[in-house]
Design an enzyme around this catalytic site. Structure first.
Site, PDB file in Angstrom:
ATOM      1  N   ASP A   1       0.988  -1.058   0.022  1.00 42.75           N
ATOM      2  CA  ASP A   1      -0.025  -0.075  -0.098  1.00 42.75           C
ATOM      3  C   ASP A   1       1.010   1.242  -0.024  1.00 42.75           C
ATOM      4  O   ASP A   1       1.979   1.205  -0.606  1.00 42.75           O
ATOM      5  CB  ASP A   1      -0.798  -0.020   1.327  1.00 42.75           C
ATOM      6  CG  ASP A   1      -2.124   0.579   0.767  1.00 42.75           C
ATOM      7  OD1 ASP A   1      -2.363   2.021   0.772  1.00 42.75           O
ATOM      8  OD2 ASP A   1      -3.290  -0.063   0.892  1.00 42.75           O
TER       9      ASP A   1
ATOM     10  N   HIS B   1      -3.784   5.768   3.920  1.00 45.07           N
ATOM     11  CA  HIS B   1      -4.546   4.689   3.279  1.00 45.07           C
ATOM     12  C   HIS B   1      -3.896   3.432   3.877  1.00 45.07           C
ATOM     13  O   HIS B   1      -4.731   2.487   4.575  1.00 45.07           O
ATOM     14  CB  HIS B   1      -4.440   4.722   1.788  1.00 45.07           C
ATOM     15  CG  HIS B   1      -5.321   3.669   1.188  1.00 45.07           C
ATOM     16  ND1 HIS B   1      -4.756   2.481   0.670  1.00 45.07           N
ATOM     17  CD2 HIS B   1      -6.541   3.800   0.719  1.00 45.07           C
ATOM     18  CE1 HIS B   1      -5.906   1.897   0.131  1.00 45.07           C
ATOM     19  NE2 HIS B   1      -7.000   2.466   0.185  1.00 45.07           N
TER      20      HIS B   1
ATOM     21  N   SER C   1     -11.305  -0.839  -0.079  1.00 45.49           N
ATOM     22  CA  SER C   1     -10.089  -0.828   0.581  1.00 45.49           C
ATOM     23  C   SER C   1     -10.155  -1.170   1.776  1.00 45.49           C
ATOM     24  O   SER C   1      -9.041  -1.806   2.461  1.00 45.49           O
ATOM     25  CB  SER C   1      -9.355   0.298   0.265  1.00 45.49           C
ATOM     26  OG  SER C   1      -8.907   0.815  -0.858  1.00 45.49           O
TER      27      SER C   1
END
Ligand SMILES: [Ca+2]
Ligand SMILES: [Ca+2]
Ligand SMILES: [Ca+2]
Ligand SMILES: [Ca+2]
Length: 461
Positions: free
Chosen positions: A174, A247, A410
């Site tokens: 990520d 994220h 996600s």
């Protein structure tokens, strides 16, 4: 089918058959043990203990019917269930506390047959397996009440069986993880091959002391103590500290925020080792993931059991080749790759494909909400394999070592990745594809409440 998503997932590992009369299961009953209660007549006066000795390794009591069974089923010991009973004359409809014993068998293999016979023994009031008692556990993390997804996937029931294991490695490919977040750090993988001579400064988020040489453990990276920063200039520290690029940190928390540490939230797998791969800068904001397939390859080579990819993109040339090859390589090395389906309410298949989500051996995850209805944003289609909650998911972020709610496949993907790590923790021998199949087999049916997506949300949630 609304019950026991993860629980049944875990129980299946032990080959439970709910159909047979008795089905001894060491997960729910104490091994090599049958609890028996002798009749008052068999024992004599109610406050005497049973007289027995051991002959040829098996119990002999002088009660012919019992002794026959003891010999046949290799009952090798007898011990009282309760120690000294204060009121020995008390009985519950003829059942005296002090007449209850644990019969110890030599093997679990004959438990079902032994119980079936002992139940019929006239010297006994009853015979039964001894239940394994488990804590009905809710972790102490103060924000778990806000994590509806844990209820929906029945994580609490699963955690009565396992909270996970640091032996299971879950890679987050990520934007990088803020690995010193207080609610993540106890679950951060520290590479044992590179660790000697290196020192971690947890508060600063730095480490030092590497020898500049790869230890040869796989991955071909020097001094990769917690993972790797793939974003140029590459480095051995995957720390992500840029607040907008949270994220990867949020994804890591969905799967693997430390559970029961009296801090914040819990991931779906409360105990696990997070390998952090960083594919974003820490000096500017981006929403792209750099070098994702190399991240996957690296993670598998250093021994990841589960790899999460909450990223992807449409294949414009019809090409899933590199993605498929990478995932097949990871699968071959022992890693299940779990991938987010995408957030464009887009139908996959029929001329449209995302990579790596639509790869053959990926576990592709679409998002649902609190009542298992497809999230409005979630992609769907034949390549989707399973669903998990992805609306309003509370997890870790960079800013102030805090937390925020986020929406997306996600978030759904790492919730599933965490469940995969849980299952792996109590059955380490499952191959990636067996693990994938286990998760899909035990998903709940949700097409009744998603009638417009029949066949397009995989195995369900
Ligand atoms: Ca290395
Ligand atoms: Ca080294
Ligand atoms: Ca926590
Ligand atoms: Ca698929």
């Amino acid at each position: 089918m609304k019950k026991f998503y993860i629980v049944s997932c875990l129980l299946l590992l032990f080959g439970v058959s709910l159909l047979s009369a008795f089905s001894f299961d060491p997960n729910t009953s104490v091994s090599k043990t049958i609890v028996v209660c002798f009749t008052k007549d068999a024992i004599g006066t109610q406050d005497r203990s049973i007289d027995f000795n051991i002959q040829d390794g098996v119990v002999v009591t002088g009660l012919a019917s019992f002794d026959n069974l003891a010999k046949r089923y290799q009952i090798v010991g007898l011990e009282r269930f309760f120690d000294a009973v204060k009121v020995p004359q008390w009985n519950d409809n003829g059942i005296y506390m002090q007449n209850i014993y644990k019969a110890r068998l030599a093997s679990d293999d004959v438990m079902d047959a032994a119980l079936a016979e002992l139940i019929k023994d006239p010297a006994l009031r009853y015979a039964e397996f001894e239940t394994v008692n488990r804590q009905y556990f809710v972790p102490n993390d103060p924000m778990v009440a806000q994590q509806y997804a844990l209820d929906v996937i029945q994580a609490y029931e699963a955690w009565d069986y396992t909270m996970g294991s640091h032996d299971v490695k879950l890679a987050v490919t990520d934007s990088g993880v803020k690995w010193n977040h207080p609610d993540l750090r106890a679950n951060i993988w520290v590479n044992p091959a590179e660790a000697p001579g290196m020192t971690i400064n947890w508060d600063a988020g730095t480490y030092s002391g590497g020898n500049g040489v790869d230890a040869g453990e796989g991955g071909n990276k020097a001094d990769d103590l917690m993972g790797w920063n793939f974003y140029p200039p590459v480095s051995n520290n995957p720390m992500q500290n840029w607040p907008d690029n949270y994220h990867g940190t949020h994804v890591a928390g969905c799967a693997a925020a430390v559970g029961n540490n009296m801090i914040g939230v819990s991931g779906s797998c409360p105990i696990v080792s997070i390998i952090s791969c960083k594919g974003a800068p820490h000096t500017s904001s981006v929403n792209t993931v750099y070098d994702g397939y190399n991240q996957m390859k690296y993670a598998a080579e250093v021994g990841a059991h589960v790899i999460n990819a909450s990223w992807g993109g449409q294949t414009t040339t019809g090409g899933l080749n590199t993605a498929n090859t990478t995932i097949n390589y990871c699968t071959n090395l022992g890693a299940l790759v779990v991938v987010a389906a995408g957030n464009s309410n887009q139908l996959h298949g029929a001329g449209y494909n995302d990579a790596p989500g639509d790869c053959t051996n990926a576990l592709c995850v679409a998002a649902t909400g609190p009542s298992d209805i497809k999230a409005s944003f979630s992609d769907y289609g034949e390549p989707i394999d399973i669903c998990a909650p992805g609306e309003g998911i509370l997890s870790t972020i960079i800013q102030s070592n805090g937390y925020t709610n986020a929406d997306g496949t996600s978030m759904a993907s790492p919730i599933v990745a965490g469940v995969a790590a849980l299952v792996k923790s109590i059955n380490p021998d499952l191959t990636p594809l067996q693990l994938r199949q286990r998760l899909m087999m035990t998903a709940d049916y949700i097409y009744d409440i998603n009638p417009n997506y029949e066949g397009l949300l995989g195995a369900g949630r």
